[in-house]
Design a protein around this motif. Sequence first.
Motif, short mmCIF file in Angstrom:
data_model
loop_
_atom_site.label_atom_id
_atom_site.label_comp_id
_atom_site.label_asym_id
_atom_site.label_seq_id
_atom_site.Cartn_x
_atom_site.Cartn_y
_atom_site.Cartn_z
N LEU A 74 11.05 20.13 27.14
CA LEU A 74 11.14 18.16 27.07
C LEU A 74 11.94 17.68 26.01
CD1 LEU A 74 7.39 18.97 28.16
CD2 LEU A 74 9.33 17.90 28.98
N TYR A 105 2.60 15.81 23.02
CA TYR A 105 2.44 15.58 24.30
C TYR A 105 0.88 15.77 24.81
CZ TYR A 105 5.68 18.95 22.34
OH TYR A 105 6.61 19.74 21.82
N ALA A 109 3.24 18.95 32.19
CA ALA A 109 4.40 18.78 32.85
C ALA A 109 4.39 20.20 34.41
CB ALA A 109 5.82 19.74 31.64
N ILE A 113 10.65 16.81 35.87
CA ILE A 113 10.55 15.64 34.81
C ILE A 113 12.00 15.39 34.61
CG2 ILE A 113 9.84 16.03 32.27
CD1 ILE A 113 7.86 17.24 33.87
N CYS A 115 12.97 12.64 31.53
CA CYS A 115 12.86 12.20 30.45
C CYS A 115 13.50 10.87 30.21
CB CYS A 115 13.83 13.38 29.16
SG CYS A 115 12.89 14.48 29.64
#
Length: 159
Positions: A74, A105, A109, A113, A115
Motif C-alpha cells: 500500500l 491503516y 485491504a 486497491i 491509491c
Amino acid sequence: MSQLESLWKSTTGLPVIGKVAGKKIFSVAFSQKAPYFGSIRPTVTELRPNHAEVLIRNRRRVRNHIGTVHAIALCNGLEMAMGALAEVTIPADKRWIPKGMEVTYTAKASSDITCYAETTQEQWESADGDLPVKVWATRDDGTTVIEGVINLWVTPKKR
C-alpha cells in the motif's frame, strides 16, 4: 510539460493492443525509473497536475499472512502516486525529494486497491521547503484502507 507528462499523454493515446493498454505501458516504463515500484505491478490509471491514481491488483504477490494487501505494498502504491503527481506538477524551476511518510491503516485491504495523491497548485507555487501531499487508498467498495501524508522537501533548482 514534464517528460513524464509527455510520456503519459503519448502512451495513453495508444489503441489497446491485445490485453495491453497504454496505461499499462506507461506504468511499466515508470516502474523502471524506481524499480521497487515493479514489485506491486501497479497501473497508473489517472495522471494530471495535482492528482494521480495508481491501481494495485489484489494478487498473491502483494498479500500478507491474512490474505489482504500488505501494508508495504500500500505504501509503495501511495509513493508511486505521489511521485507521478510531483513530476507532472512541480514548477520547472523547483526540485523535490521525499522527506517522510505518515500513514494510518483504517480498514482491511481486501480487494483491488486504488491509491490517490493530491495537492493544490498554490502549494507548489509557494513551496519553499516542506510540502505535504495528501495520500489515501480505497477498496473497490470505496472504503478507505490507508490515509496519510507524504512530506516533500521542495527547493529551487540550482542554476
